[in-house]
Design an enzyme around this catalytic site. Structure first.
Site, PDB file in Angstrom:
ATOM      1  CB  ALA A 147     -11.479   2.720  -4.120  1.00  0.00           C
ATOM      2  N   PRO A 156     -15.485   2.220   0.701  1.00  0.00           N
ATOM      3  CG  PRO A 156     -16.137   2.865   2.857  1.00  0.00           C
ATOM      4  CD  PRO A 156     -15.528   1.720   2.100  1.00  0.00           C
ATOM      5  N   GLY A 157     -13.882   4.495   0.423  1.00  0.00           N
ATOM      6  CA  GLY A 157     -12.985   5.570   0.042  1.00  0.00           C
ATOM      7  C   GLY A 157     -12.055   6.115   1.098  1.00  0.00           C
ATOM      8  N   GLY A 158     -12.077   5.593   2.312  1.00  0.00           N
ATOM      9  CA  GLY A 158     -11.246   6.145   3.371  1.00  0.00           C
ATOM     10  C   GLY A 158      -9.771   6.176   3.028  1.00  0.00           C
ATOM     11  CG  ASP A 204     -15.782  -1.061  -4.958  1.00  0.00           C
ATOM     12  OD1 ASP A 204     -14.942  -1.232  -4.045  1.00  0.00           O
ATOM     13  OD2 ASP A 204     -16.901  -1.605  -4.976  1.00  0.00           O
ATOM     14  CG  ASP A 223      -7.902  -2.821   1.870  1.00  0.00           C
ATOM     15  OD1 ASP A 223      -7.287  -3.565   2.646  1.00  0.00           O
ATOM     16  OD2 ASP A 223      -8.967  -2.247   2.171  1.00  0.00           O
ATOM     17  CB  CYS A 263      -9.707  -5.271   7.699  1.00  0.00           C
ATOM     18  SG  CYS A 263     -11.176  -5.897   6.850  1.00  0.00           S
TER      19      CYS A 263
END
Length: 433
Positions: A258, A260-262, A281, A326, A378
């Protein structure tokens, strides 16, 4: 420290310690307290050198008898900073670019190299930074975009020549600032009106609900609307990733990696802050970023807990309607934000697909029958993207695609976004015998 000294120290830290560029400069700024103008100049120098390193070294190599790669890091940093100013900073007089680089060499503690730096840069300035172009097309692309040839070849093979060119064109910054409206506490029109009052222009993003582009925001954390929790910064690709998860109010959601949380925040907003999100995390100190962001945004449905995504937690088995996976990746979709990533040798990421598959296989065990999981990265690398998903589906007959996987490339479909990959997967209610 003056701006050039700050930049050189930060560049050396990236080179010697493998530090991420986006986390390197700020501590120097906090310690040295440069003026806004000096801060902007140092940032431009820092990211300019990282973004154009291959280009700079190609040109410097024609004026230096010693190969650039074999130079001591201190004079090499000074040379690159000088070459950057000579080639790309027309507002800096050539004489100043040379003399300041020589002074910098001394300030860095390499006075014996000052004459060498002076000679190379003076010759480069006298000849107008001219250097013969590379003879072969691949090397020419590498020098033009400052991307290593093996990475260009990977993109060509995976996505075709035209898409590879598009990726290269999108690999240079500055990256735009996109934000996501905190729909729990405001609306897009209301936030735009508030930002206008605060002197911050904004533009809606076609095809991406509740997203805004801030063309010239300055320091985002200084904007009153940000401090009041009315938005958070998030690239378009990440907002679309959260949308692919299709979270709904009242659901139980697991965000495995998770910080930094965006994406966690966007999921909570799409759930209208109703339900429960468990943000996990590996590093507890990074989870504090999630907690602080959730508090600022007034999102009360988010809980945090440290945990290694590779290790199965039996207490969480089949508890969640949605799981976001992710995973850690090579990051080749984020070159305009973290330009140093482009120089990562491909052999250094060879083990990532196995790690990613292990995280995905573990994540699947937390999903309820009928639930949805999104695997995302990403990066732009099929070995970390499609290949991992194809292996997972082949070995997990109780899962099927919930929607076609998608690779986001900057500029496609009119989206100015980072490179990204999403694969929504559905767990079947029952498995056929």
């Amino acid at each position: 420290m003056n701006p050039r000294q700050i930049t050189a120290a930060a560049l050396l830290q990236v080179e010697r310690q493998g530090a991420y560029s986006n986390l390197t400069l700020e501590p120097f700024f906090a310690r040295e307290s440069p003026s806004p103008q000096d801060r902007a100049f140092a940032s431009a120098l820092f990211y300019g050198v990282l973004e154009r390193q291959i280009t700079l070294d190609w040109h410097l190599s024609h004026y230096s008898k010693t190969p650039i790669a074999k130079l001591d890091p201190l004079p090499r940093a000074a040379l690159r900073l000088g070459a950057l100013q000579l080639m790309f900073f027309p507002s800096v007089p050539p004489a100043a670019a040379v003399s300041q680089s020589v002074d910098l060499t001394r300030a860095l503690g390499a006075p014996r190299a000052a004459g060498f730096v002076n000679g190379v840069l003076r010759q480069m300035a006298r000849q107008g930074c001219a250097a013969p172009p590379p003879k072969d097309k691949l090397t020419a692309l590498s020098v033009e975009y400052s991307v290593p040839a093996p990475l260009i070849q990977l993109w060509r093979k995976a996505y075709g020549h035209q898409n590879a060119l598009q990726i290269l064109q999108g690999s240079r910054g500055p990256a735009p600032v996109f934000v996501r409206v905190n729909t729990v506490h405001t609306t897009l029109p209301a936030l735009r009106a508030r930002l206008t009052q605060e002197g911050i222009p904004s533009q809606p993003v076609p095809g991406v609900p509740d997203a805004l582009l801030l063309p010239d925001p300055g320091r985002v954390d200084a904007i009153p609307a940000f401090r009041d929790g009315l938005f958070h910064v998030q690239d378009i690709s990440s907002q679309l990733c959260a949308a692919a998860l299709d979270p709904r109010p009242g659901m139980d959601v697991l965000d495995l990696c998770a910080a930094p949380g965006g994406k966690t925040f966007t999921i909570a907003q799409r759930m209208a802050n109703q339900g429960r999100i468990l943000a996990r995390d590996l590093h507890p100190h990074r989870l504090r970023l999630v907690e602080e962001g959730a508090a600022r945004l007034g999102l009360t449905c988010i809980e945090t807990a440290p945990g290694d995504a590779r290790e199965f937690a039996p207490a969480l088995a089949e508890r969640f309607h949605r799981v976001l996976c992710d995973v850690v990746c090579s990051g080749f979709g984020t070159l305009r934000r973290k330009p140093e990533i482009r120089y990562k040798p491909l052999e250094s990421i060879a083990g990532l697909p196995e790690l990613q598959y292990g995280i995905l296989a573990t994540a699947a065990r937390y999903l309820k029958p009928g639930g949805r999981l999104v695997y995302s990265t990403c990066t732009l690398n099929p070995a970390e993207n499609e290949a991992v998903v194809e292996r997972f589906l082949a070995e997990h007959p109780d899962f099927a695609p919930a929607a076609p996987p998608r690779t986001y490339i900057n500029g496609q479909d009119g989206l100015d976004c980072d490179g990204f990959f999403t694969a929504p997967l559905q767990r079947r209610e029952e498995v056929s015998p």
